[in-house]
Motif scaffolding. Sequence first.
Motif, PDB file in Angstrom:
ATOM      1  N   GLU A 338       0.852  -1.190   0.000  1.00 39.45           N
ATOM      2  CA  GLU A 338       0.000   0.000   0.000  1.00 39.45           C
ATOM      3  C   GLU A 338       0.893   1.246   0.000  1.00 39.45           C
ATOM      4  O   GLU A 338       1.744   1.405   0.880  1.00 39.45           O
ATOM      5  CB  GLU A 338      -0.882  -0.015   1.245  1.00 39.45           C
ATOM      6  CG  GLU A 338      -1.812   1.166   1.385  1.00 39.45           C
ATOM      7  CD  GLU A 338      -2.672   1.033   2.635  1.00 39.45           C
ATOM      8  OE1 GLU A 338      -3.900   0.917   2.507  1.00 39.45           O
ATOM      9  OE2 GLU A 338      -2.103   1.035   3.748  1.00 39.45           O
ATOM     10  N   HIS A 339       0.688   2.115  -0.987  1.00 38.20           N
ATOM     11  CA  HIS A 339       1.471   3.340  -1.110  1.00 38.20           C
ATOM     12  C   HIS A 339       0.533   4.527  -0.834  1.00 38.20           C
ATOM     13  O   HIS A 339      -0.393   4.788  -1.602  1.00 38.20           O
ATOM     14  CB  HIS A 339       2.074   3.461  -2.505  1.00 38.20           C
ATOM     15  CG  HIS A 339       2.843   2.249  -2.933  1.00 38.20           C
ATOM     16  ND1 HIS A 339       4.212   2.162  -2.875  1.00 38.20           N
ATOM     17  CD2 HIS A 339       2.427   1.031  -3.391  1.00 38.20           C
ATOM     18  CE1 HIS A 339       4.607   0.976  -3.288  1.00 38.20           C
ATOM     19  NE2 HIS A 339       3.538   0.263  -3.615  1.00 38.20           N
ATOM     20  N   ILE A 340       0.779   5.235   0.263  1.00 38.89           N
ATOM     21  CA  ILE A 340      -0.089   6.331   0.691  1.00 38.89           C
ATOM     22  C   ILE A 340       0.710   7.630   0.711  1.00 38.89           C
ATOM     23  O   ILE A 340       1.874   7.645   1.123  1.00 38.89           O
ATOM     24  CB  ILE A 340      -0.675   6.059   2.095  1.00 38.89           C
ATOM     25  CG1 ILE A 340      -1.690   4.922   2.041  1.00 38.89           C
ATOM     26  CG2 ILE A 340      -1.315   7.307   2.689  1.00 38.89           C
ATOM     27  CD1 ILE A 340      -2.266   4.547   3.388  1.00 38.89           C
ATOM     28  N   SER A 341       0.084   8.721   0.272  1.00 38.93           N
ATOM     29  CA  SER A 341       0.706  10.042   0.375  1.00 38.93           C
ATOM     30  C   SER A 341      -0.370  11.074   0.706  1.00 38.93           C
ATOM     31  O   SER A 341      -1.531  10.925   0.302  1.00 38.93           O
ATOM     32  CB  SER A 341       1.434  10.421  -0.914  1.00 38.93           C
ATOM     33  OG  SER A 341       0.504  10.553  -1.987  1.00 38.93           O
ATOM     34  N   PHE A 342       0.013  12.110   1.451  1.00 38.54           N
ATOM     35  CA  PHE A 342      -0.923  13.178   1.811  1.00 38.54           C
ATOM     36  C   PHE A 342      -0.153  14.334   2.433  1.00 38.54           C
ATOM     37  O   PHE A 342       1.047  14.212   2.725  1.00 38.54           O
ATOM     38  CB  PHE A 342      -1.988  12.667   2.795  1.00 38.54           C
ATOM     39  CG  PHE A 342      -1.439  12.034   4.035  1.00 38.54           C
ATOM     40  CD1 PHE A 342      -0.999  12.797   5.107  1.00 38.54           C
ATOM     41  CD2 PHE A 342      -1.334  10.651   4.134  1.00 38.54           C
ATOM     42  CE1 PHE A 342      -0.476  12.217   6.248  1.00 38.54           C
ATOM     43  CE2 PHE A 342      -0.809  10.043   5.267  1.00 38.54           C
ATOM     44  CZ  PHE A 342      -0.375  10.833   6.331  1.00 38.54           C
ATOM     45  N   HIS A 343      -0.850  15.436   2.658  1.00 38.29           N
ATOM     46  CA  HIS A 343      -0.320  16.569   3.410  1.00 38.29           C
ATOM     47  C   HIS A 343      -1.126  16.723   4.691  1.00 38.29           C
ATOM     48  O   HIS A 343      -2.365  16.660   4.664  1.00 38.29           O
ATOM     49  CB  HIS A 343      -0.405  17.872   2.604  1.00 38.29           C
ATOM     50  CG  HIS A 343       0.579  17.957   1.479  1.00 38.29           C
ATOM     51  ND1 HIS A 343       0.272  17.561   0.190  1.00 38.29           N
ATOM     52  CD2 HIS A 343       1.873  18.391   1.451  1.00 38.29           C
ATOM     53  CE1 HIS A 343       1.318  17.759  -0.597  1.00 38.29           C
ATOM     54  NE2 HIS A 343       2.304  18.243   0.145  1.00 38.29           N
ATOM     55  N   TYR A 344      -0.424  16.904   5.828  1.00 36.85           N
ATOM     56  CA  TYR A 344      -1.128  17.244   7.061  1.00 36.85           C
ATOM     57  C   TYR A 344      -1.649  18.678   6.959  1.00 36.85           C
ATOM     58  O   TYR A 344      -0.961  19.555   6.436  1.00 36.85           O
ATOM     59  CB  TYR A 344      -0.188  17.142   8.262  1.00 36.85           C
ATOM     60  CG  TYR A 344       0.108  15.737   8.717  1.00 36.85           C
ATOM     61  CD1 TYR A 344      -0.860  14.985   9.369  1.00 36.85           C
ATOM     62  CD2 TYR A 344       1.357  15.163   8.492  1.00 36.85           C
ATOM     63  CE1 TYR A 344      -0.593  13.691   9.795  1.00 36.85           C
ATOM     64  CE2 TYR A 344       1.633  13.865   8.909  1.00 36.85           C
ATOM     65  CZ  TYR A 344       0.656  13.133   9.558  1.00 36.85           C
ATOM     66  OH  TYR A 344       0.918  11.855   9.975  1.00 36.85           O
ATOM     67  N   THR A 345      -2.854  18.920   7.454  1.00 39.11           N
ATOM     68  CA  THR A 345      -3.417  20.276   7.426  1.00 39.11           C
ATOM     69  C   THR A 345      -3.602  20.859   8.817  1.00 39.11           C
ATOM     70  O   THR A 345      -3.942  22.026   8.959  1.00 39.11           O
ATOM     71  CB  THR A 345      -4.782  20.278   6.706  1.00 39.11           C
ATOM     72  OG1 THR A 345      -5.657  19.334   7.355  1.00 39.11           O
ATOM     73  CG2 THR A 345      -4.631  19.902   5.255  1.00 39.11           C
ATOM     74  N   HIS A 346      -3.390  20.041   9.868  1.00 37.43           N
ATOM     75  CA  HIS A 346      -3.589  20.557  11.227  1.00 37.43           C
ATOM     76  C   HIS A 346      -2.323  21.177  11.803  1.00 37.43           C
ATOM     77  O   HIS A 346      -2.331  21.698  12.913  1.00 37.43           O
ATOM     78  CB  HIS A 346      -4.067  19.438  12.160  1.00 37.43           C
ATOM     79  CG  HIS A 346      -3.078  18.337  12.342  1.00 37.43           C
ATOM     80  ND1 HIS A 346      -2.795  17.427  11.344  1.00 37.43           N
ATOM     81  CD2 HIS A 346      -2.282  17.997  13.405  1.00 37.43           C
ATOM     82  CE1 HIS A 346      -1.884  16.567  11.789  1.00 37.43           C
ATOM     83  NE2 HIS A 346      -1.559  16.886  13.025  1.00 37.43           N
ATOM     84  N   MET A 347      -1.212  21.132  11.048  1.00 39.11           N
ATOM     85  CA  MET A 347       0.042  21.726  11.503  1.00 39.11           C
ATOM     86  C   MET A 347       0.483  22.790  10.507  1.00 39.11           C
ATOM     87  O   MET A 347       0.942  22.475   9.408  1.00 39.11           O
ATOM     88  CB  MET A 347       1.117  20.641  11.649  1.00 39.11           C
ATOM     89  CG  MET A 347       0.829  19.653  12.752  1.00 39.11           C
ATOM     90  SD  MET A 347       2.105  18.376  12.889  1.00 39.11           S
ATOM     91  CE  MET A 347       1.820  17.468  11.373  1.00 39.11           C
ATOM     92  N   SER A 348       0.350  24.020  10.872  1.00 38.03           N
ATOM     93  CA  SER A 348       0.635  25.121   9.952  1.00 38.03           C
ATOM     94  C   SER A 348       2.112  25.222   9.606  1.00 38.03           C
ATOM     95  O   SER A 348       2.469  25.764   8.565  1.00 38.03           O
ATOM     96  CB  SER A 348       0.162  26.448  10.569  1.00 38.03           C
ATOM     97  OG  SER A 348       0.790  26.660  11.831  1.00 38.03           O
ATOM     98  N   ASN A 349       2.966  24.673  10.469  1.00 42.49           N
ATOM     99  CA  ASN A 349       4.412  24.794  10.239  1.00 42.49           C
ATOM    100  C   ASN A 349       5.008  23.571   9.565  1.00 42.49           C
ATOM    101  O   ASN A 349       6.222  23.427   9.479  1.00 42.49           O
ATOM    102  CB  ASN A 349       5.135  25.036  11.570  1.00 42.49           C
ATOM    103  CG  ASN A 349       4.909  23.895  12.550  1.00 42.49           C
ATOM    104  OD1 ASN A 349       3.955  23.146  12.405  1.00 42.49           O
ATOM    105  ND2 ASN A 349       5.783  23.783  13.540  1.00 42.49           N
TER     106      ASN A 349
END
Length: 421
Positions: A338-349
């Motif tokens: 399983e290959h997963i990618s994403f951006h966290y949005t709860h951490m502004s930094n």
Amino acid sequence: MKKFITILLCIALFVCIVPTTTLVQQEVSNDVLEIERVTESFLSNLARNTYLYEDNDLEMYTLAAIPQGKIPEGKKYVFADESLSINDIYNRLQYIEDVVVYDKFYYQEQGITRENFRVGYRFEPPEINDNTATIKALETKSFYYTHDPLNNDMTASCNTIEVQLVKEDKNWYVVDISDNYSFCEDAKAQGIDLDVAIKEASLYIAAQKATAEQNESVSFPTDVALNAELEDETSIKSTTEQFLTLLAKEMYLYEAAETDTLTIASLDFSSQDDSINQIIEFYKLSELKTDLETIDALAEYTKFYREISGITRENFNVSYSFSDIEIYDDYATLTAKEHISFHYTHMSNFNELTELINSYSIELVKVNGIWFIAKMVSDCIFTPDAIERGINLEEAISQISAEMASISDDGFEDAEPGTGP
């Protein structure tokens, strides 16, 4: 004059204290760097010996590098949950060496070859206690098989390895490793007789080769048989991908997941269907149902925990690659990456792309021409230990809710990538 002397004494005291603190911090920092260096060197050499059939030196990174007799025989090394003698350590290191020799032999004898091999490590902060240390490493491997001209897909896997080290003569040495596979507690307890294991493997591989040669000389697959096998393989991949995608979106995007229709949980086991009767005979039905319920519960708990923790993501992508597909009439096994990618949005930094690779081992059965998931384990969340242990979903959610409520007045700190769920 007294005031001047007082100032000089304060300055002298500061000069004496500050370097001491700095030296202690520097020593700890050096220990961490050395522990990570030794661990990475040992594990990467082990991986290359196993998968590329190299002969890299493992002993130089272990306590076996120190000549016997130099360390007092009665000396004990104390870890958080056990105390190891020199003989304990030598036995564990011998087991590691034997497993590497066996795995290397088993793969090489079957003619398995690889290229573009890459291995990397990400470490958690080590637990250091005087002259002992324990560190967890996330190992990520990738490569291409070269012995199979029909397989052009990259194979990738992740494995969490716990490494124990001791400090002698200001140097850190590996004394044991643990994971969920060859170096799990059950495997260690069972041990390995290297000579017997290699002999048995030789006989098994020889029998497999003889059977394959006999089949090739007796008959050739017809177009109908080939088409049926291709249809089965396509259906198996499709069912597996649908099942895993639903679980992934539930745990990472907090979407509702209805997986029962893709598993044997949707079948009527009271019927007299021959295929269902075969499943009942082959498996322990109660264990199958319990394991599938545990998988659902673990996914639901993971979703709840991450969501209540305030973790959010965007640009989510998931894809799968498949290998080791084996089909035996109405039963099949395969490995899914399983290959997963994403951006966290709860951490502004934190704006970096997060990428994950998970490995799943899956068993399927075919009933009335349709493939269903029967069993599944993975190297993350759905591990064999986690499924065997089970989970009381209601109690687990109640407990984490209470814990979150108790710290709500203090605020919740965002989890850092790599340390949170």
